[in-house]
Scaffold this motif. Sequence first.
Motif, PDB file in Angstrom:
ATOM      1  N   ARG A 147      52.587  73.170  28.791  1.00  0.00           N
ATOM      2  CA  ARG A 147      52.872  71.629  29.467  1.00  0.00           C
ATOM      3  C   ARG A 147      51.599  70.880  29.486  1.00  0.00           C
ATOM      4  NH1 ARG A 147      58.028  70.550  30.501  1.00  0.00           N
ATOM      5  NH2 ARG A 147      57.516  68.889  31.883  1.00  0.00           N
ATOM      6  N   LEU A 148      51.772  69.768  29.233  1.00  0.00           N
ATOM      7  CA  LEU A 148      50.555  68.570  29.322  1.00  0.00           C
ATOM      8  C   LEU A 148      51.143  67.638  30.413  1.00  0.00           C
ATOM      9  CD1 LEU A 148      50.114  67.801  25.591  1.00  0.00           C
ATOM     10  CD2 LEU A 148      48.515  69.086  26.872  1.00  0.00           C
ATOM     11  N   ARG A 149      50.238  67.201  31.234  1.00  0.00           N
ATOM     12  CA  ARG A 149      50.518  66.324  32.427  1.00  0.00           C
ATOM     13  C   ARG A 149      49.487  65.042  32.137  1.00  0.00           C
ATOM     14  NH1 ARG A 149      51.015  67.822  38.345  1.00  0.00           N
ATOM     15  NH2 ARG A 149      52.951  68.440  37.404  1.00  0.00           N
ATOM     16  N   ALA A 150      50.156  64.058  32.225  1.00  0.00           N
ATOM     17  CA  ALA A 150      49.508  62.733  31.922  1.00  0.00           C
ATOM     18  C   ALA A 150      49.283  61.921  33.518  1.00  0.00           C
ATOM     19  CB  ALA A 150      49.977  61.845  31.115  1.00  0.00           C
ATOM     20  N   ARG A 151      48.270  61.399  33.834  1.00  0.00           N
ATOM     21  CA  ARG A 151      48.034  60.592  34.978  1.00  0.00           C
ATOM     22  C   ARG A 151      47.205  59.286  34.640  1.00  0.00           C
ATOM     23  NH1 ARG A 151      48.461  62.750  40.234  1.00  0.00           N
ATOM     24  NH2 ARG A 151      48.191  64.569  39.097  1.00  0.00           N
ATOM     25  N   ALA A 152      48.197  58.336  35.084  1.00  0.00           N
ATOM     26  CA  ALA A 152      47.411  56.796  34.716  1.00  0.00           C
ATOM     27  C   ALA A 152      47.179  56.255  35.978  1.00  0.00           C
ATOM     28  CB  ALA A 152      48.468  56.070  33.997  1.00  0.00           C
ATOM     29  N   ARG A 153      46.149  55.287  36.092  1.00  0.00           N
ATOM     30  CA  ARG A 153      45.801  54.504  37.326  1.00  0.00           C
ATOM     31  C   ARG A 153      45.180  53.303  36.668  1.00  0.00           C
ATOM     32  NH1 ARG A 153      43.198  59.937  39.379  1.00  0.00           N
ATOM     33  NH2 ARG A 153      44.858  60.459  40.602  1.00  0.00           N
ATOM     34  N   PRO A 154      45.487  52.151  37.626  1.00  0.00           N
ATOM     35  CA  PRO A 154      44.917  50.899  37.221  1.00  0.00           C
ATOM     36  C   PRO A 154      43.323  50.796  37.427  1.00  0.00           C
ATOM     37  CG  PRO A 154      45.871  50.576  38.987  1.00  0.00           C
ATOM     38  CD  PRO A 154      46.347  51.964  38.778  1.00  0.00           C
ATOM     39  N   GLU A 155      42.735  50.046  36.448  1.00  0.00           N
ATOM     40  CA  GLU A 155      41.248  49.631  36.779  1.00  0.00           C
ATOM     41  C   GLU A 155      41.298  48.450  37.156  1.00  0.00           C
ATOM     42  OE1 GLU A 155      38.860  51.867  36.500  1.00  0.00           O
ATOM     43  OE2 GLU A 155      39.962  53.240  35.648  1.00  0.00           O
ATOM     44  N   HIS A 156      42.202  47.566  36.425  1.00  0.00           N
ATOM     45  CA  HIS A 156      42.351  45.889  36.786  1.00  0.00           C
ATOM     46  C   HIS A 156      43.738  45.548  36.741  1.00  0.00           C
ATOM     47  CE1 HIS A 156      41.290  41.796  36.614  1.00  0.00           C
ATOM     48  NE2 HIS A 156      41.958  41.658  35.620  1.00  0.00           N
ATOM     49  N   VAL A 157      44.050  44.822  37.730  1.00  0.00           N
ATOM     50  CA  VAL A 157      45.311  44.151  37.711  1.00  0.00           C
ATOM     51  C   VAL A 157      44.845  42.641  37.943  1.00  0.00           C
ATOM     52  CG1 VAL A 157      47.566  43.861  38.533  1.00  0.00           C
ATOM     53  CG2 VAL A 157      46.614  46.182  38.385  1.00  0.00           C
ATOM     54  N   GLY A 158      45.309  41.887  36.767  1.00  0.00           N
ATOM     55  CA  GLY A 158      44.949  40.337  37.020  1.00  0.00           C
ATOM     56  C   GLY A 158      46.142  39.585  36.987  1.00  0.00           C
ATOM     57  N   GLU A 159      45.835  38.147  36.905  1.00  0.00           N
ATOM     58  CA  GLU A 159      47.012  37.290  36.797  1.00  0.00           C
ATOM     59  C   GLU A 159      47.724  37.331  35.396  1.00  0.00           C
ATOM     60  OE1 GLU A 159      48.621  35.249  39.202  1.00  0.00           O
ATOM     61  OE2 GLU A 159      47.208  36.509  40.418  1.00  0.00           O
ATOM     62  N   ARG A 160      47.015  37.846  34.121  1.00  0.00           N
ATOM     63  CA  ARG A 160      47.491  37.690  33.028  1.00  0.00           C
ATOM     64  C   ARG A 160      47.393  39.128  32.233  1.00  0.00           C
ATOM     65  NH1 ARG A 160      44.200  32.050  31.315  1.00  0.00           N
ATOM     66  NH2 ARG A 160      45.467  30.751  32.589  1.00  0.00           N
ATOM     67  N   GLU A 161      46.564  39.918  32.609  1.00  0.00           N
ATOM     68  CA  GLU A 161      46.519  41.041  32.043  1.00  0.00           C
ATOM     69  C   GLU A 161      46.179  42.224  32.865  1.00  0.00           C
ATOM     70  OE1 GLU A 161      43.515  40.552  29.115  1.00  0.00           O
ATOM     71  OE2 GLU A 161      41.878  40.805  30.677  1.00  0.00           O
ATOM     72  N   GLN A 162      46.164  43.389  32.526  1.00  0.00           N
ATOM     73  CA  GLN A 162      45.811  44.737  33.028  1.00  0.00           C
ATOM     74  C   GLN A 162      45.193  45.636  32.197  1.00  0.00           C
ATOM     75  OE1 GLN A 162      49.091  46.539  35.537  1.00  0.00           O
ATOM     76  NE2 GLN A 162      50.223  44.753  35.145  1.00  0.00           N
ATOM     77  N   LEU A 163      44.299  46.544  32.845  1.00  0.00           N
ATOM     78  CA  LEU A 163      43.696  47.608  32.260  1.00  0.00           C
ATOM     79  C   LEU A 163      43.941  48.884  32.948  1.00  0.00           C
ATOM     80  CD1 LEU A 163      41.888  48.405  29.799  1.00  0.00           C
ATOM     81  CD2 LEU A 163      39.759  48.167  31.607  1.00  0.00           C
ATOM     82  N   TRP A 164      44.497  49.898  32.315  1.00  0.00           N
ATOM     83  CA  TRP A 164      44.830  51.262  32.918  1.00  0.00           C
ATOM     84  C   TRP A 164      44.034  52.322  32.346  1.00  0.00           C
ATOM     85  CZ3 TRP A 164      48.839  52.763  36.549  1.00  0.00           C
ATOM     86  CH2 TRP A 164      49.385  51.593  37.161  1.00  0.00           C
TER      87      TRP A 164
END
Length: 140
Positions: A90-107
């Motif tokens: 099995r593979l496990r993926a974990r994602a977390r936000p680096e930036h949550v702005g008004e127009r865009e996000q980076l995860w």
Amino acid sequence: MSEPGGPQLPGFAARIGIELLSATAEEVVAELQPDDRHLGPAGDVHHGVYASLVETTASVGAWLAVENRGQQVVGIANATETLLAHTVGRLRARARPEHVGEREQLWSAEVRRAGDDALVASGQVRLWHVADHPEGWRSR
């Protein structure tokens, strides 16, 4: 959000077998059990599987971050790096936000072997916020 055997993701993610384990606007965790359909010509898991895990977990979290704004998100860039060949388990993926702005996000996301926690792939997804579709809208 869901437990193994519980509600599953729709569409492509479901077709390739991604199982959502938990999901909030701060972290999304999903797993996948690779089988023959996930293997590339060399017999290891195809890079596109890792990119799909990264994109799926980031997209779910990003959507949860804007759902109360009446917005949707669309991925505009996915930079996923394969770090270790993987063939079984099995593979496990974990994602977390680096930036949550008004127009865009980076995860950012990591894909690890569930058995020994070895880092198999990592990536970042950039997403734009878009207006939600009007009621009754259907894609063709």
